[in-house]
Design a protein around this motif. Structure first.
Motif, PDB file in Angstrom:
ATOM      1  N   PRO A   3       6.497  16.701  29.018  1.00  0.00           N
ATOM      2  CA  PRO A   3       6.958  16.768  27.618  1.00  0.00           C
ATOM      3  C   PRO A   3       8.430  16.402  27.469  1.00  0.00           C
ATOM      4  O   PRO A   3       8.809  15.742  26.520  1.00  0.00           O
ATOM      5  N   LYS A   6       8.929  12.724  27.656  1.00  0.00           N
ATOM      6  CA  LYS A   6       8.371  12.125  26.448  1.00  0.00           C
ATOM      7  C   LYS A   6       9.311  12.357  25.279  1.00  0.00           C
ATOM      8  O   LYS A   6       9.570  11.467  24.478  1.00  0.00           O
ATOM      9  N   LYS A   7       9.832  13.574  25.210  1.00  0.00           N
ATOM     10  CA  LYS A   7      10.712  13.933  24.105  1.00  0.00           C
ATOM     11  C   LYS A   7      11.982  13.077  24.119  1.00  0.00           C
ATOM     12  O   LYS A   7      12.430  12.577  23.080  1.00  0.00           O
ATOM     13  N   ARG A  53      10.346  17.821  12.573  1.00  0.00           N
ATOM     14  CA  ARG A  53       9.352  17.720  13.637  1.00  0.00           C
ATOM     15  C   ARG A  53       9.810  18.446  14.897  1.00  0.00           C
ATOM     16  O   ARG A  53       9.029  19.085  15.586  1.00  0.00           O
ATOM     17  N   PHE A  54      11.116  18.346  15.205  1.00  0.00           N
ATOM     18  CA  PHE A  54      11.613  18.928  16.453  1.00  0.00           C
ATOM     19  C   PHE A  54      12.489  20.152  16.212  1.00  0.00           C
ATOM     20  O   PHE A  54      12.198  21.228  16.681  1.00  0.00           O
ATOM     21  N   GLU A 159       6.768  12.279   8.177  1.00  0.00           N
ATOM     22  CA  GLU A 159       6.347  13.480   8.886  1.00  0.00           C
ATOM     23  C   GLU A 159       4.827  13.632   8.848  1.00  0.00           C
ATOM     24  O   GLU A 159       4.188  13.991   9.823  1.00  0.00           O
ATOM     25  N   LYS A 160       4.258  13.345   7.683  1.00  0.00           N
ATOM     26  CA  LYS A 160       2.818  13.506   7.503  1.00  0.00           C
ATOM     27  C   LYS A 160       2.030  12.429   8.237  1.00  0.00           C
ATOM     28  O   LYS A 160       0.989  12.703   8.828  1.00  0.00           O
ATOM     29  N   LYS A 164       0.996  14.390  15.153  1.00  0.00           N
ATOM     30  CA  LYS A 164       1.755  15.218  16.082  1.00  0.00           C
ATOM     31  C   LYS A 164       1.402  14.914  17.525  1.00  0.00           C
ATOM     32  O   LYS A 164       2.208  15.078  18.432  1.00  0.00           O
ATOM     33  N   ILE A 167       3.681  11.913  18.745  1.00  0.00           N
ATOM     34  CA  ILE A 167       5.089  12.207  19.027  1.00  0.00           C
ATOM     35  C   ILE A 167       5.247  13.702  19.261  1.00  0.00           C
ATOM     36  O   ILE A 167       4.955  14.479  18.366  1.00  0.00           O
TER      37      ILE A 167
ATOM     38  N   MET B   1       7.574  21.588  22.153  1.00  0.00           N
ATOM     39  CA  MET B   1       7.819  21.090  20.793  1.00  0.00           C
ATOM     40  C   MET B   1       7.420  22.138  19.767  1.00  0.00           C
ATOM     41  O   MET B   1       6.412  22.806  19.920  1.00  0.00           O
ATOM     42  N   MET B   2       8.219  22.246  18.766  1.00  0.00           N
ATOM     43  CA  MET B   2       7.912  23.230  17.739  1.00  0.00           C
ATOM     44  C   MET B   2       6.795  22.722  16.845  1.00  0.00           C
ATOM     45  O   MET B   2       6.798  21.583  16.425  1.00  0.00           O
ATOM     46  N   ASN B   3       5.869  23.584  16.589  1.00  0.00           N
ATOM     47  CA  ASN B   3       4.777  23.187  15.711  1.00  0.00           C
ATOM     48  C   ASN B   3       4.616  24.194  14.590  1.00  0.00           C
ATOM     49  O   ASN B   3       3.523  24.622  14.259  1.00  0.00           O
ATOM     50  N   ILE B   6       4.964  23.264   8.332  1.00  0.00           N
ATOM     51  CA  ILE B   6       6.004  22.457   7.731  1.00  0.00           C
ATOM     52  C   ILE B   6       5.782  22.300   6.232  1.00  0.00           C
ATOM     53  O   ILE B   6       4.694  21.964   5.769  1.00  0.00           O
ATOM     54  N   THR B   8       6.364  20.207   3.260  1.00  0.00           N
ATOM     55  CA  THR B   8       6.781  18.832   2.996  1.00  0.00           C
ATOM     56  C   THR B   8       6.762  18.581   1.503  1.00  0.00           C
ATOM     57  O   THR B   8       7.520  19.201   0.775  1.00  0.00           O
TER      58      THR B   8
END
Ligand SMILES: [Zn+2]
Lengths: 167, 140
Positions: A3, A6-7, A53-54, A159-160, A164, A167, B1-3, B6, B8
């Motif tokens: 990860p 990748k990040k 996202r992060f 974002e939408k 996920k 990325i 990673m944060m999930n 969200i 929007t």
């Protein structure tokens, strides 16, 4: 792929896209050349995306690298000081508002855009010791709001649309 | 990673609540900044010197910081007189021999860009601020 690797790759990609957007924006015809500082802030779409996202660390890193790269490429150290001040305040406000969780990404982005300008103007006032720049504040707040709405909507769409998993 | 969840775009599902919050926030932000900007406006433009021109040619420059009385004589035989007075940082036309006397009735000036005009004598008094460094070209 681990990860973290990748990040790093993804954030590098985001930084590159932000740089390209900055370049694209510099090619657009200046809408209101009378007042400096009026910009759509296309790269902020990426910053908003990364922030949502992060998180803060990642968004701040992308933002910082982008600004350093821009100032090295165009060699304006003075502009860098203003940019850094603006970006710092902008990020600070956006993170707090995001945590408070009562605004959508549009509202957060508007605050980010407006406080970016506020940070720059405050820096200019400190460095130049003049209050005359204060009247920019109204103009730049109005334009910052409009561009913030645009950037926020774009950031939300990005974002939408980007899965996920990807990325 | 944060999930984390969200927020929007505003959706119909949340009853437009986010959107309403955004609107309230944006309006409040604009109001606060406008109020701030108005405050700055009143601080802004306080000039520090007046420039007198006669028929477009510069007659003299006087600091607003020093009290002074200036006779501006114009006309073929210097028979037309405007008396400019600077006192307490304000500039005004004390007396004038012009027929309309509009210039003498003009309120004192001190803000950048303000001026008193005596049309019959072609005398213009304008407040300027000493040039500061140009506003920085703010680059994002
Ligand atoms: Zn007159």
């Amino acid at each position: 792929m681990r990860p973290t690797t990748k990040k790093i790759a993804v954030l590098g990609l985001c930084t590159a896209v932000a740089l390209i957007l900055a370049y694209v924006e510099s090619m657009l015809p200046p809408l209101f050349h009378a007042v400096p500082g009026i910009k759509i802030g296309l790269p902020n779409i990426i910053i908003v995306f990364v922030l949502y996202r992060f998180g803060l660390k990642e968004a701040a890193t992308v933002s910082l690298i982008r600004m350093l790269a821009v100032s090295f490429m165009f060699g304006n150290m003075m502009a860098l000081v203003y940019s850094l001040a603006g970006a710092f305040l902008s990020m600070f406000v956006m993170v707090i508002l995001k945590k408070l969780n009562f605004l959508s990404v549009v509202g957060v982005s508007v605050a980010g855009g407006v406080f970016h300008n506020v940070g720059q103007i405050l820096t200019a006032m400190l460095l130049l010791g003049t209050a005359e720049l204060g009247y920019y504040l109204i103009v730049l707040t109005v334009t910052g709001t409009v561009s913030g709405i645009f950037v926020g909507l774009c950031g939300a769409i990005v974002e939408k649309r980007i899965p996920k998993k990807m990325i | 990673m944060m999930n984390q969840e969200i927020k929007t775009t505003p959706t119909v599902k949340n009853g437009g609540r986010l959107f309403r919050n955004d609107v309230i926030f944006i309006v409040a932000l604009l109001l606060v900044v406008s109020a701030l900007g108005l405050c700055f406006y009143f601080f802004r433009g306080e000039g520090d010197k007046v420039v007198v021109t006669v028929d477009g040619k510069e007659f003299g420059t006087y600091s607003l910081a020093e009290d002074v009385k200036v006779e501006i004589r114009t006309g073929a035989q210097n028979e037309e007189v405007n008396v400019l007075v600077i006192r307490d940082g304000l500039a005004y036309m004390e007396t004038a021999t012009c027929p309309d006397g509009i210039c003498a009735d003009h309120k004192p000036i001190s803000r950048e860009g303000e001026s008193i005009v005596c049309l019959p004598h072609k005398v213009v008094i304008t407040v300027y601020a000493t040039e500061e460094e140009d506003a920085p070209d703010i680059v994002v």
